[in-house]
Scaffold this motif. Sequence first.
Motif, PDB file in Angstrom:
ATOM      1  N   UNK B  82       9.437  61.025   5.867  1.00 29.49           N
ATOM      2  CA  UNK B  82      10.121  59.985   6.660  1.00 29.49           C
ATOM      3  C   UNK B  82      10.957  59.038   5.805  1.00 29.49           C
ATOM      4  N   UNK B  83      10.518  58.759   4.584  1.00 24.74           N
ATOM      5  CA  UNK B  83      11.268  57.888   3.678  1.00 24.74           C
ATOM      6  C   UNK B  83      12.576  58.475   3.197  1.00 24.74           C
ATOM      7  N   UNK B  84      12.796  59.761   3.483  1.00 21.05           N
ATOM      8  CA  UNK B  84      14.069  60.397   3.133  1.00 21.05           C
ATOM      9  C   UNK B  84      15.151  60.087   4.160  1.00 21.05           C
ATOM     10  N   UNK B  85      14.780  59.491   5.271  1.00 20.68           N
ATOM     11  CA  UNK B  85      15.751  59.152   6.307  1.00 20.68           C
ATOM     12  C   UNK B  85      16.765  58.148   5.749  1.00 20.68           C
ATOM     13  N   UNK B  86      18.016  58.560   5.708  1.00 20.30           N
ATOM     14  CA  UNK B  86      19.067  57.765   5.076  1.00 20.30           C
ATOM     15  C   UNK B  86      20.396  58.479   5.314  1.00 20.30           C
ATOM     16  N   UNK B  87      21.462  57.880   4.826  1.00 21.17           N
ATOM     17  CA  UNK B  87      22.763  58.555   4.795  1.00 21.17           C
ATOM     18  C   UNK B  87      22.933  59.190   3.423  1.00 21.17           C
ATOM     19  N   UNK B  88      23.349  60.448   3.400  1.00 19.84           N
ATOM     20  CA  UNK B  88      23.554  61.168   2.153  1.00 19.84           C
ATOM     21  C   UNK B  88      25.041  61.450   1.973  1.00 19.84           C
ATOM     22  N   UNK B  89      25.541  61.032   0.817  1.00 22.63           N
ATOM     23  CA  UNK B  89      26.949  61.252   0.490  1.00 22.63           C
ATOM     24  C   UNK B  89      27.063  62.280  -0.629  1.00 22.63           C
ATOM     25  N   UNK B  90      27.965  63.210  -0.440  1.00 19.85           N
ATOM     26  CA  UNK B  90      28.342  64.152  -1.468  1.00 19.85           C
ATOM     27  C   UNK B  90      29.573  63.576  -2.172  1.00 19.85           C
ATOM     28  N   UNK B  91      29.666  63.768  -3.501  1.00 18.21           N
ATOM     29  CA  UNK B  91      30.824  63.274  -4.251  1.00 18.21           C
ATOM     30  C   UNK B  91      31.212  64.293  -5.307  1.00 18.21           C
ATOM     31  N   UNK B  92      32.487  64.285  -5.674  1.00 20.74           N
ATOM     32  CA  UNK B  92      33.001  65.216  -6.676  1.00 20.74           C
ATOM     33  C   UNK B  92      33.945  64.488  -7.623  1.00 20.74           C
ATOM     34  N   UNK B  93      34.043  65.006  -8.838  1.00 15.42           N
ATOM     35  CA  UNK B  93      34.928  64.398  -9.822  1.00 15.42           C
ATOM     36  C   UNK B  93      35.500  65.480 -10.735  1.00 15.42           C
ATOM     37  N   UNK B  94      36.641  65.155 -11.355  1.00 22.52           N
ATOM     38  CA  UNK B  94      37.333  66.178 -12.139  1.00 22.52           C
ATOM     39  C   UNK B  94      37.028  66.132 -13.628  1.00 22.52           C
ATOM     40  N   UNK B  95      36.922  64.924 -14.174  1.00 18.75           N
ATOM     41  CA  UNK B  95      36.610  64.815 -15.609  1.00 18.75           C
ATOM     42  C   UNK B  95      35.929  63.491 -15.855  1.00 18.75           C
ATOM     43  N   UNK B  96      35.269  63.397 -16.998  1.00 14.69           N
ATOM     44  CA  UNK B  96      34.430  62.242 -17.267  1.00 14.69           C
ATOM     45  C   UNK B  96      35.268  60.968 -17.212  1.00 14.69           C
ATOM     46  N   UNK B  97      34.738  59.992 -16.494  1.00 14.75           N
ATOM     47  CA  UNK B  97      35.415  58.710 -16.362  1.00 14.75           C
ATOM     48  C   UNK B  97      36.362  58.637 -15.190  1.00 14.75           C
ATOM     49  N   UNK B  98      36.664  59.762 -14.594  1.00 15.82           N
ATOM     50  CA  UNK B  98      37.566  59.728 -13.452  1.00 15.82           C
ATOM     51  C   UNK B  98      36.817  59.269 -12.208  1.00 15.82           C
ATOM     52  N   UNK B  99      37.569  58.870 -11.222  1.00 23.17           N
ATOM     53  CA  UNK B  99      36.952  58.358 -10.007  1.00 23.17           C
ATOM     54  C   UNK B  99      36.251  59.475  -9.248  1.00 23.17           C
ATOM     55  N   UNK B 100      35.287  59.077  -8.446  1.00 24.19           N
ATOM     56  CA  UNK B 100      34.580  60.005  -7.574  1.00 24.19           C
ATOM     57  C   UNK B 100      35.296  60.084  -6.235  1.00 24.19           C
ATOM     58  N   UNK B 101      35.268  61.265  -5.640  1.00 31.03           N
ATOM     59  CA  UNK B 101      35.787  61.457  -4.286  1.00 31.03           C
ATOM     60  C   UNK B 101      34.581  61.734  -3.393  1.00 31.03           C
ATOM     61  N   UNK B 102      34.396  60.899  -2.383  1.00 34.65           N
ATOM     62  CA  UNK B 102      33.210  60.982  -1.533  1.00 34.65           C
ATOM     63  C   UNK B 102      33.503  61.684  -0.221  1.00 34.65           C
ATOM     64  N   UNK B 103      32.470  62.350   0.307  1.00 35.59           N
ATOM     65  CA  UNK B 103      32.519  62.845   1.663  1.00 35.59           C
ATOM     66  C   UNK B 103      32.172  61.735   2.644  1.00 35.59           C
ATOM     67  N   UNK B 104      32.228  62.057   3.927  1.00 33.89           N
ATOM     68  CA  UNK B 104      32.011  61.053   4.978  1.00 33.89           C
ATOM     69  C   UNK B 104      30.544  60.713   5.180  1.00 33.89           C
TER      70      UNK B 104
END
Lengths: 110, 112
Positions: B82-104
Amino acid sequence: DVKVTQSSRYLVKRTGEKVFLECVQDMDHENMFWYRQDPGLGLRLIYFSYDVKMKEKGDIPEGYSVSREKKERFSLILESASTNQTSMYLCASQEGRSQYFGPGTRLLVL
Amino acid sequence: DQQVKQNSPSLSVQEGRISILNCDYTNSMFDYFLWYKKYPAEGPTFLISISSIKDKNEDGRFTVFLNKSAKHLSLHIVPSQPGDSAVYFCAATRWEGNKLVFGAGTILRVKS
Protein backbone atom coordinates in the motif's frame (compact mmCIF):
# COMPACT_ATOMS: atom_id res chain seq x y z
CA ASP A 1 22.21 13.73 3.05
CA VAL A 2 21.04 15.62 0.01
CA LYS A 3 18.84 18.59 0.77
CA VAL A 4 16.87 20.93 -1.48
CA THR A 5 14.59 23.44 0.21
CA GLN A 6 11.93 25.73 -1.21
CA SER A 7 10.90 28.91 0.54
CA SER A 8 7.17 28.24 0.69
CA ARG A 9 4.98 25.14 0.60
CA TYR A 10 1.80 27.05 -0.28
CA LEU A 11 1.26 30.49 -1.78
CA VAL A 12 -1.83 32.43 -2.76
CA LYS A 13 -1.32 35.45 -5.02
CA ARG A 14 -3.48 37.82 -7.03
CA THR A 15 -3.39 38.20 -10.80
CA GLY A 16 -0.73 40.71 -11.81
CA GLU A 17 1.41 40.30 -8.70
CA LYS A 18 5.13 39.63 -8.98
CA VAL A 19 5.95 36.31 -7.36
CA PHE A 20 9.32 35.03 -6.15
CA LEU A 21 9.94 31.33 -5.54
CA GLU A 22 13.24 30.54 -3.84
CA CYS A 23 15.20 27.30 -3.95
CA VAL A 24 18.35 26.46 -2.00
CA GLN A 25 20.53 23.35 -2.20
CA ASP A 26 23.33 22.45 0.16
CA MET A 27 25.20 19.96 -2.01
CA ASP A 28 27.38 22.34 -4.05
CA HIS A 29 25.70 21.18 -7.26
CA GLU A 30 26.25 23.24 -10.37
CA ASN A 31 23.04 22.30 -12.18
CA MET A 32 19.66 23.49 -10.94
CA PHE A 33 16.20 23.28 -12.49
CA TRP A 34 12.69 24.65 -12.16
CA TYR A 35 9.68 22.57 -13.20
CA ARG A 36 5.95 22.86 -12.93
CA GLN A 37 3.75 19.82 -12.43
CA ASP A 38 0.19 19.72 -13.72
CA PRO A 39 -2.14 16.69 -13.81
CA GLY A 40 -1.71 14.68 -16.99
CA LEU A 41 1.22 16.80 -18.15
CA GLY A 42 3.98 15.47 -15.92
CA LEU A 43 6.97 17.63 -15.07
CA ARG A 44 7.60 20.42 -17.54
CA LEU A 45 10.92 22.24 -17.50
CA ILE A 46 10.68 26.01 -17.14
CA TYR A 47 14.31 27.13 -16.78
CA PHE A 48 17.61 25.63 -15.77
CA SER A 49 21.08 26.80 -14.86
CA TYR A 50 24.46 25.15 -15.23
CA ASP A 51 26.40 27.69 -13.20
CA VAL A 52 26.17 30.97 -11.34
CA LYS A 53 24.69 33.74 -13.48
CA MET A 54 23.95 31.26 -16.26
CA LYS A 55 20.43 30.38 -17.32
CA GLU A 56 18.83 28.42 -20.11
CA LYS A 57 15.21 28.31 -21.23
CA GLY A 58 13.39 25.08 -20.81
CA ASP A 59 10.26 23.95 -22.60
CA ILE A 60 7.83 26.50 -21.15
CA PRO A 61 9.71 29.69 -20.18
CA GLU A 62 7.02 32.20 -21.18
CA GLY A 63 5.87 34.34 -18.27
CA TYR A 64 8.81 33.32 -16.08
CA SER A 65 12.35 34.48 -15.40
CA VAL A 66 15.11 33.17 -13.13
CA SER A 67 18.05 34.40 -11.13
CA ARG A 68 21.18 32.53 -10.03
CA GLU A 69 23.42 34.93 -8.12
CA LYS A 70 24.92 32.26 -5.86
CA LYS A 71 25.64 28.63 -6.58
CA GLU A 72 23.31 27.33 -3.90
CA ARG A 73 20.31 29.50 -4.74
CA PHE A 74 18.08 29.46 -7.82
CA SER A 75 15.05 31.74 -7.90
CA LEU A 76 12.00 31.57 -10.14
CA ILE A 77 10.17 34.82 -10.83
CA LEU A 78 6.66 35.24 -12.17
CA GLU A 79 6.77 38.80 -13.49
CA SER A 80 2.99 39.24 -13.55
CA ALA A 81 1.14 36.24 -12.19
CA SER A 82 -1.78 34.87 -14.18
CA THR A 83 -4.38 32.26 -13.31
CA ASN A 84 -2.86 29.76 -15.77
CA GLN A 85 0.28 29.79 -13.63
CA THR A 86 -1.59 28.09 -10.81
CA SER A 87 0.44 24.92 -10.39
CA MET A 88 2.88 22.90 -8.30
CA TYR A 89 6.40 24.27 -8.74
CA LEU A 90 9.36 21.97 -8.17
CA CYS A 91 13.02 22.86 -7.88
CA ALA A 92 15.81 20.32 -8.40
CA SER A 93 19.57 20.16 -8.33
CA GLN A 94 21.57 17.61 -10.24
CA GLU A 95 24.60 15.46 -9.60
CA GLY A 96 25.68 13.18 -12.40
CA ARG A 97 22.56 11.74 -13.92
CA SER A 98 20.26 12.10 -10.91
CA GLN A 99 18.16 15.06 -9.87
CA TYR A 100 17.18 15.80 -6.29
CA PHE A 101 13.94 17.62 -5.76
CA GLY A 102 12.65 20.02 -3.17
CA PRO A 103 9.23 19.51 -1.54
CA GLY A 104 7.48 21.78 -4.01
CA THR A 105 5.48 25.01 -3.79
CA ARG A 106 1.78 24.88 -4.55
CA LEU A 107 0.87 28.26 -6.03
CA LEU A 108 -2.69 29.47 -6.42
CA VAL A 109 -3.22 32.62 -8.50
CA LEU A 110 -6.62 34.22 -8.01
CA ASP B 1 6.61 16.42 -29.27
CA GLN B 2 6.57 14.03 -26.33
CA GLN B 3 9.86 12.18 -26.29
CA VAL B 4 8.97 10.15 -23.20
CA LYS B 5 5.49 8.69 -22.92
CA GLN B 6 3.67 6.94 -20.14
CA ASN B 7 0.47 5.86 -21.80
CA SER B 8 -1.31 4.56 -18.70
CA PRO B 9 -2.52 7.46 -16.53
CA SER B 10 -3.34 5.09 -13.69
CA LEU B 11 -2.96 1.52 -12.49
CA SER B 12 -4.69 -0.34 -9.67
CA VAL B 13 -3.11 -3.46 -8.14
CA GLN B 14 -3.91 -5.73 -5.21
CA GLU B 15 -1.44 -5.79 -2.34
CA GLY B 16 1.12 -8.59 -2.75
CA ARG B 17 0.74 -8.76 -6.53
CA ILE B 18 3.09 -7.39 -9.17
CA SER B 19 2.83 -3.81 -10.43
CA ILE B 20 4.14 -3.14 -13.93
CA LEU B 21 4.54 0.45 -15.06
CA ASN B 22 5.46 1.13 -18.67
CA CYS B 23 7.33 3.87 -20.47
CA ASP B 24 8.14 4.44 -24.15
CA TYR B 25 10.62 6.86 -25.65
CA THR B 26 11.24 8.13 -29.16
CA ASN B 27 14.73 9.61 -29.03
CA SER B 28 17.35 6.93 -29.74
CA MET B 29 20.04 9.23 -28.32
CA PHE B 30 18.77 8.68 -24.76
CA ASP B 31 21.28 6.52 -22.92
CA TYR B 32 20.17 6.66 -19.30
CA PHE B 33 16.73 6.18 -17.79
CA LEU B 34 15.36 6.87 -14.32
CA TRP B 35 12.20 6.25 -12.35
CA TYR B 36 10.96 8.72 -9.74
CA LYS B 37 8.21 8.29 -7.21
CA LYS B 38 6.08 11.16 -5.97
CA TYR B 39 3.67 11.36 -3.06
CA PRO B 40 1.09 14.19 -2.92
CA ALA B 41 2.49 17.48 -1.59
CA GLU B 42 6.07 16.18 -1.77
CA GLY B 43 8.83 16.42 -4.36
CA PRO B 44 9.72 13.40 -6.52
CA THR B 45 12.31 11.02 -5.09
CA PHE B 46 14.71 8.92 -7.13
CA LEU B 47 13.78 5.24 -7.22
CA ILE B 48 15.94 3.31 -9.67
CA SER B 49 17.85 3.87 -12.89
CA ILE B 50 19.32 1.95 -15.81
CA SER B 51 22.03 2.64 -18.36
CA SER B 52 21.47 1.76 -22.00
CA ILE B 53 24.31 -0.75 -21.83
CA LYS B 54 22.16 -2.92 -19.55
CA ASP B 55 18.78 -4.52 -20.01
CA LYS B 56 17.91 -5.04 -16.37
CA ASN B 57 18.61 -3.42 -13.02
CA GLU B 58 17.29 -4.66 -9.71
CA ASP B 59 17.04 -3.03 -6.29
CA GLY B 60 15.06 -4.93 -3.71
CA ARG B 61 11.42 -5.09 -4.75
CA PHE B 62 12.04 -2.83 -7.75
CA THR B 63 13.34 -3.97 -11.13
CA VAL B 64 13.66 -1.91 -14.28
CA PHE B 65 13.80 -3.58 -17.68
CA LEU B 66 15.04 -1.87 -20.83
CA ASN B 67 14.26 -2.99 -24.38
CA LYS B 68 16.30 -0.71 -26.62
CA SER B 69 15.05 -2.11 -29.89
CA ALA B 70 11.47 -1.36 -28.86
CA LYS B 71 12.45 1.89 -27.10
CA HIS B 72 10.54 0.66 -24.09
CA LEU B 73 11.23 0.35 -20.40
CA SER B 74 9.18 -0.99 -17.55
CA LEU B 75 9.28 -0.85 -13.77
CA HIS B 76 8.25 -3.97 -11.87
CA ILE B 77 7.33 -3.81 -8.19
CA VAL B 78 7.08 -7.17 -6.46
CA PRO B 79 5.35 -7.58 -4.10
CA SER B 80 3.33 -4.38 -4.21
CA GLN B 81 2.56 -2.69 -0.90
CA PRO B 82 0.00 0.00 0.00
CA GLY B 83 2.89 2.40 0.67
CA ASP B 84 3.84 2.11 -3.00
CA SER B 85 0.72 4.08 -3.92
CA ALA B 86 2.09 7.21 -5.58
CA VAL B 87 2.72 8.83 -8.95
CA TYR B 88 5.60 7.27 -10.86
CA PHE B 89 7.52 9.28 -13.42
CA CYS B 90 9.80 7.85 -16.06
CA ALA B 91 12.69 10.09 -17.20
CA ALA B 92 15.41 9.90 -19.83
CA THR B 93 18.62 11.76 -20.53
CA ARG B 94 21.25 11.83 -23.25
CA TRP B 95 24.54 12.53 -21.49
CA GLU B 96 25.82 13.28 -18.04
CA GLY B 97 24.73 16.67 -16.79
CA ASN B 98 22.08 17.12 -19.42
CA LYS B 99 18.51 17.79 -18.47
CA LEU B 100 16.03 15.01 -17.85
CA VAL B 101 12.96 14.54 -20.03
CA PHE B 102 9.99 13.32 -18.00
CA GLY B 103 6.90 11.38 -18.91
CA ALA B 104 3.43 12.45 -17.79
CA GLY B 105 3.39 10.01 -14.89
CA THR B 106 1.31 6.99 -13.86
CA ILE B 107 -0.77 6.96 -10.68
CA LEU B 108 -0.34 3.63 -8.91
CA ARG B 109 -2.92 2.53 -6.33
CA VAL B 110 -2.16 -0.57 -4.31
CA LYS B 111 -5.26 -1.91 -2.60
CA SER B 112 -5.04 -3.78 0.68
